[in-house]
Enzyme design. Structure first.
Site, PDB file in Angstrom:
ATOM      1  N   ASP A   1     -30.540 -14.510  -2.855  1.00  0.00           N
ATOM      2  CA  ASP A   1     -30.435 -13.127  -2.691  1.00  0.00           C
ATOM      3  C   ASP A   1     -29.836 -12.554  -3.804  1.00  0.00           C
ATOM      4  O   ASP A   1     -29.685 -11.330  -4.206  1.00  0.00           O
ATOM      5  CB  ASP A   1     -29.509 -12.624  -1.218  1.00  0.00           C
ATOM      6  CG  ASP A   1     -30.527 -12.293  -0.350  1.00  0.00           C
ATOM      7  OD1 ASP A   1     -31.708 -12.006  -0.550  1.00  0.00           O
ATOM      8  OD2 ASP A   1     -30.039 -12.032   0.987  1.00  0.00           O
TER       9      ASP A   1
ATOM     10  N   LYS B   1     -39.236 -13.940   7.169  1.00  0.00           N
ATOM     11  CA  LYS B   1     -39.143 -14.764   6.136  1.00  0.00           C
ATOM     12  C   LYS B   1     -39.503 -16.113   6.345  1.00  0.00           C
ATOM     13  O   LYS B   1     -40.103 -16.784   5.382  1.00  0.00           O
ATOM     14  CB  LYS B   1     -37.595 -14.536   5.799  1.00  0.00           C
ATOM     15  CG  LYS B   1     -36.938 -13.420   5.118  1.00  0.00           C
ATOM     16  CD  LYS B   1     -35.679 -13.033   5.063  1.00  0.00           C
ATOM     17  CE  LYS B   1     -35.309 -11.815   4.514  1.00  0.00           C
ATOM     18  NZ  LYS B   1     -33.811 -11.392   4.321  1.00  0.00           N
TER      19      LYS B   1
ATOM     20  N   GLN C   1     -28.502 -13.661   6.580  1.00  0.00           N
ATOM     21  CA  GLN C   1     -28.936 -12.355   6.928  1.00  0.00           C
ATOM     22  C   GLN C   1     -27.806 -11.416   7.063  1.00  0.00           C
ATOM     23  O   GLN C   1     -26.852 -11.676   7.963  1.00  0.00           O
ATOM     24  CB  GLN C   1     -30.044 -12.419   7.949  1.00  0.00           C
ATOM     25  CG  GLN C   1     -30.584 -11.034   8.404  1.00  0.00           C
ATOM     26  CD  GLN C   1     -31.647 -10.688   7.369  1.00  0.00           C
ATOM     27  OE1 GLN C   1     -32.412 -11.550   6.776  1.00  0.00           O
ATOM     28  NE2 GLN C   1     -31.617  -9.558   7.386  1.00  0.00           N
TER      29      GLN C   1
END
Ligand code: NAD
Length: 285
Positions: free
Chosen positions: A119, A52, A96
Site C-alpha cells: 500500500d 482484492k 485493510q
C-alpha cells in the site's frame, strides 16, 4: 467531454500481468503471494478484501486472506505481521483500513516490512516518495497517474489542484504530480476559498468522500477531472462529482473525467496487483 475509462486500462494491465506472472512462475517455481488482513467484519471492508483476493487469483497471484475477529488485540495483530514479514513466500502485506479504535493504525503500518508494504503507507515509503527515490507508491495515486498518462494528458507545467490531503490519496498524489513537473495546490477542510482554487485547476483531482460539493461553476473550462470519491447515495455508488446533480453542466465545462464506477477504482486494484508483482520480482531475482 471524454470519459477516461479506467476499467478498460485496468483490464489491459491485468492481462499483461497474467502473462508475466505465468512466465515467472515457470521460471522461478512459485507465484507471487499477497497477504491481506482484515480485523472485524465491517461489510464494506469485507467486500474490498474479497475483491482484492479475487483480483489476485485472476492474474495468478496467490491470495492469503486473514479474517481476524474484532476483539483481536494490537499485540496479536503485530505477531501476525511479524510472521508474515519473516515468511519467505509472502511478497506483499496489506492491512485493510480502518482498524478498530483499540488498535493504533500507525503502529501497525510501521510494523510491516517496508519492502512488503504493497500500500506504500510505511513511513519509509512515504519518505522515499517525498525525496523522489525508488519506493512502493500508494495504489490509488499510482493508478490515477497511469490513467492520465495513458489518456495522453500533459502534466508537466500544468496546474494540478487536489482536494483532500489523506496519506492514502491526497498527499502521495501531490508528490507524484510534483515529480511529473506539475505545479500543485492541495486543498482541505480548512481551505478558505475552495472555488477560487478549483477554478485554477487544469487538472482537478477530487478525493473528499462527499458528493455534490463541487459544481460546474468551480471548474476551469477544459479541466481534466479525476473523481476519486466513492459514496453511497440511495444505495447507488456515486463519486464526488460524477453522477452529481450538476453532471450536464460539468460535461460542458470539463474536457475529460473519470467515471464512477469504472474510473479510479479498477485502476487502484490494478496498481495493487502491479505493486505485488514488482515486490515479488525484486525478492525472487
Ligand atoms: P479521507 O477522509 O481520509 O480524506 C478526505 C479529505 O478530504 C481530507 O483530507 C479532508 O480535508 C478533505 N475534505 C473533506 N471535506 C472537505 C471539504 N468540504 N472541503 C475541502 N476538503 C475536504 O478520505 P480518503 O481516504 O482520502 O478518500 C477520499 C475519497 O476517495 C473517499 O470517498 C474514498 O472512499 C475514496 N477512495 C476511493 C478509492 C478508489 O479506489 N476509487 C481509493 C481510496 C479512496
Amino acid at each position: 467531454m471524454r470519459i477516461m475509462n479506467g476499467a478498460a486500462l485496468a483490464k489491459k494491465i491485468r492481462s499483461v500481468l497474467s502473462i508475466e506472472i505465468d512466465f515467472c512462475k515457470n521460471k522461478y517455481g512459485r507465484s507471487p503471494k499477497l497477504s491481506v488482513i482484515l480485523v472485524g467484519n465491517d461489510p464494506a471492508s469485507m467486500t474490498y478484501v474479497k475483491n482484492k483476493g479475487k483480483a489476485c487469483r485472476e492474474v495468478g497471484i496467490e491470495d492469503d486472506l486473514h479474517f481476524l475477529p474484532f476483539s483481536t488485540s494490537q499485540d496479536e495483530l503485530l505477531e501476525l505481521i511479524h510472521q508474515l514479514n519473516e515468511a519467505p513466500d509472502v511478497d506483499g502485506i496489506l492491512v485493510q483500513l480502518p482498524l478498530p479504535k483499540h488498535i493504533d493504525k500507525n503502529v501497525i503500518i510501521s510494523a510491516i516490512d517496508y519492502k512488503k508494504d504493497v500500500d506504500g503507507l510505511h513511513p519509509m515509503n512515504v519518505g522515499l516518495l517525498n525525496t523522489s527515490e525508488d519506493c512502493i507508491i500508494p495504489c490509488t495515486p499510482k493508478g490515477i497517474l497511469s490513467l492520465l498518462k495513458s489518456e495522453n494528458v500533459t502534466i508537466a507545467g500544468k496546474h494540478a489542484v487536489i482536494i483532500g490531503r489523506s496519506n492514502l490519496v491526497g498527499k502521495p498524489m501531490a508528490q507524484l504530480m510534483l515529480r511529473e513537473n506539475a505545479s500543485v495546490t492541495v486543498c482541505h477542510t480548512k481551505t478558505r476559498d475552495l472555488s477560487y482554487l478549483t477554478r485554477q485547476g487544469e487538472i482537478l483531482i477530487v478525493a473528499i468522500g462527499c458528493p455534490n460539493l463541487i459544481n460546474a461553476d468551480m471548474l476551469k473550462p477544459g479541466a481534466v477531472v479525476v473523481d476519486v470519491g466513492i459514496n453511497s447515495v440511495d444505495g447507488k455508488m456515486v463519486g464526488d462529482i460524477y453522477n452529481s446533480i450538476d453532471v450536464p453542466s460539468i460535461e460542458q465545462k470539463a474536457s475529460a473525467i473519470t467515471p464512477v464506477p469504472g474510473g479510479v477504482g479498477p485502476m487502484t486494484i490494478a496498481s495493487l496487483l502491479e505493486n505485488t508483482f514488482e515486490i515479488y520480482r525484486r525478492r525472487i531475482q
